[in-house]
Design an enzyme around this catalytic site. Structure first.
Site, short mmCIF file in Angstrom:
data_model
loop_
_atom_site.label_atom_id
_atom_site.label_comp_id
_atom_site.label_asym_id
_atom_site.label_seq_id
_atom_site.Cartn_x
_atom_site.Cartn_y
_atom_site.Cartn_z
N SER A 41 -122.81 -2.17 -31.14
CA SER A 41 -121.96 -3.01 -30.29
C SER A 41 -121.73 -4.40 -30.87
CB SER A 41 -122.59 -3.14 -28.90
OG SER A 41 -123.91 -3.64 -29.00
N ASP A 322 -123.54 -12.02 -22.87
CA ASP A 322 -124.21 -11.23 -21.82
C ASP A 322 -125.71 -11.20 -22.14
OD1 ASP A 322 -124.53 -9.34 -23.84
OD2 ASP A 322 -123.09 -7.90 -23.02
N HIS A 325 -125.62 -9.78 -26.18
CA HIS A 325 -124.63 -10.06 -27.22
C HIS A 325 -124.31 -11.53 -27.36
CE1 HIS A 325 -124.02 -5.82 -25.96
NE2 HIS A 325 -124.06 -5.66 -27.27
#
Ligand SMILES: *[C@@H]1O[C@H](CO)[C@@H](O)[C@H](O)[C@H]1NC(C)=O
Ligand SMILES: *[C@@H]1O[C@H](CO)[C@@H](O)[C@H](O)[C@H]1NC(C)=O
Ligand SMILES: *[C@@H]1O[C@H](CO)[C@@H](O)[C@H](O)[C@H]1NC(C)=O
Length: 358
Positions: A41, A322, A325
């Site tokens: 991600s 978040d 990340h």
């Protein structure tokens, strides 16, 4: 008095601002013809959008600062690999494999997939994902397409040797595997030392596969300090320390072994260049004004942003977007120091600019 854990400082942010301006000056003629991206991600730019998984970011407030808005990137703006692409001079972002057209694949493809790991099973409790092995299969498919499009095998073989190959994978082998003992058996099977060894062994095979598919300029990102992410701090507590130290210790074992692997690969494959990017060095706090490491968005139990929630306003002063990340400002710092190392520990033995030019 305990200092807030932080990755950045105000002084560093000023530096980042200067480099951001330079980004636009160097953009134009790419320094390499092509750029291929593997990972999770931290690099995914939309490959998970069509998968059945909780690990997707194709909803607001992700993308709030990205030119095209929501795209599947797990941050507010550009990812590290987007910014490195700009520093390399690519006028457009490298397209995700899921949607890349024949016209686009000449300049490279992004295979990254949220929740994916070096190990096949990592992230499986969240749903589907494209593991590193599957990303390599996808790369094979891209090469077949390029061979057909370029219609000259000698040309394509030489072309592939000139590309930059960037890989940022391994975080989910901890976050969405080893650190979830109720779902995965790795933590009962292996000590942290043994686990780092088997992960790096498997990664070594994967990188040699990439070499066999023509890669000659490879940059591997080490893992960030997972024990300093807001989500892991919330889950495990820190015992008065700034971060979850035992997680950082486990991750350091992986990073040290990955760096040794880079040495081995460089000596065994003398016609290729492998390099290690040290996120611990790049993200170390350097200034006087620590930034809060609380997430910018309102987070769900799993650390991702709550859909349609309002993010913090001053995003340039947050390390994390978040629970896991980094924000775009952190990504900018990481990208610029991977591209041009600031201190010797940042990149070993080459920075990405050197890889591109040699
Ligand atoms: C194929 O590519 C090679 C390397 O670029 C070039 O030297 C050769 O002339 C090309 N062959 C054809 C038939 O175009
Ligand atoms: C490098 O070569 C040595 C000697 O042949 C071998 O033992 C080692 O496994 C190789 N390492 C890698 C990463 O290819
Ligand atoms: C990365 O940099 C940190 C800080 O300079 C250093 O302590 C660590 O040993 C480096 N890691 C590797 C694998 O070189």
């Amino acid at each position: 008095m305990s200092r807030q854990p932080n990755y950045l400082s105000y002084r560093v942010l000023v530096f980042v601002g200067v480099i951001q301006v330079i980004t636009f000056v160097v953009a134009g003629e790419p320094q390499v013809p092509c750029y291929f991206i593997f990972g999770d991600s931290l690099v995914d730019s939309g490959n998970n959008n069509g998968l059945v998984t909780l690990a997707k970011a194709n909803y607001p407030p992700y993308g709030i600062d990205f030119p095209q808005g929501v795209s599947g990137r797990f941050t507010n703006g550009r990812t590290v690999v987007d910014i490195i692409g700009q520093l390399l001079g690519f006028p457009k972002f490298i397209p995700p494999y899921a949607t890349a057209t024949d016209q686009e694949i000449n300049t490279g493809v992004n295979y990254g997939s949220g929740s994916a790991g070096i190990r096949e099973e990592s992230g499986s409790h969240l749903g589907d994902r494209i593991s590193m092995d599957r990303q390599l299969l996808n790369h094979q498919a891209t090469i077949s397409r390029l061979l057909a499009l370029q219609n000259n095998k000698t040309f394509t073989d030489e072309y592939l040797k000139k590309c930059i190959y960037l890989s940022n994978i391994g975080s989910n082998d901890y976050i969405n595997n080893y650190l979830i003992p109720n779902t995965y058996t790795t933590s009962t099977t292996y000590t942290t030392e043994e686990y780092a060894t088997v992960l790096v062994q498997q990664y070594s095979q994967q990188l040699q596969t990439l070499y066999n598919l023509g890669a000659r300029k490879l940059a591997m990102f080490g893992l960030g300090q997972i024990g300093c992410t807001p989500a892991e701090i919330k889950r495990f507590g820190t015992n008065g320390k700034p971060c979850v130290e035992w997680i950082n210790d486990a991750v350091k074992l992986f990073n040290d072994k990955l760096k040794s692997l880079v040495d081995d690969l460089n000596s065994n494959y003398s016609d290729a260049k492998f390099t290690f990017i040290n996120l611990t060095s790049i993200s170390a706090p350097q200034g006087d004004v620590p930034l809060p490491n609380t997430p910018c968005c309102e987070v769900r139990e799993d650390g991702q942003c709550v859909s349609n929630s309002s993010p913090c306003l001053v995003r340039a002063l947050r390390v994390f977007y978040d629970g896991f990340h980094p924000s775009e400002i952190s990504n900018t710092l990481i990208a610029t120091r991977s591209y041009i190392g600031v201190i010797p520990a940042d990149t070993y033995p080459y920075d990405i600019r050197y890889l591109a030019r040699h």
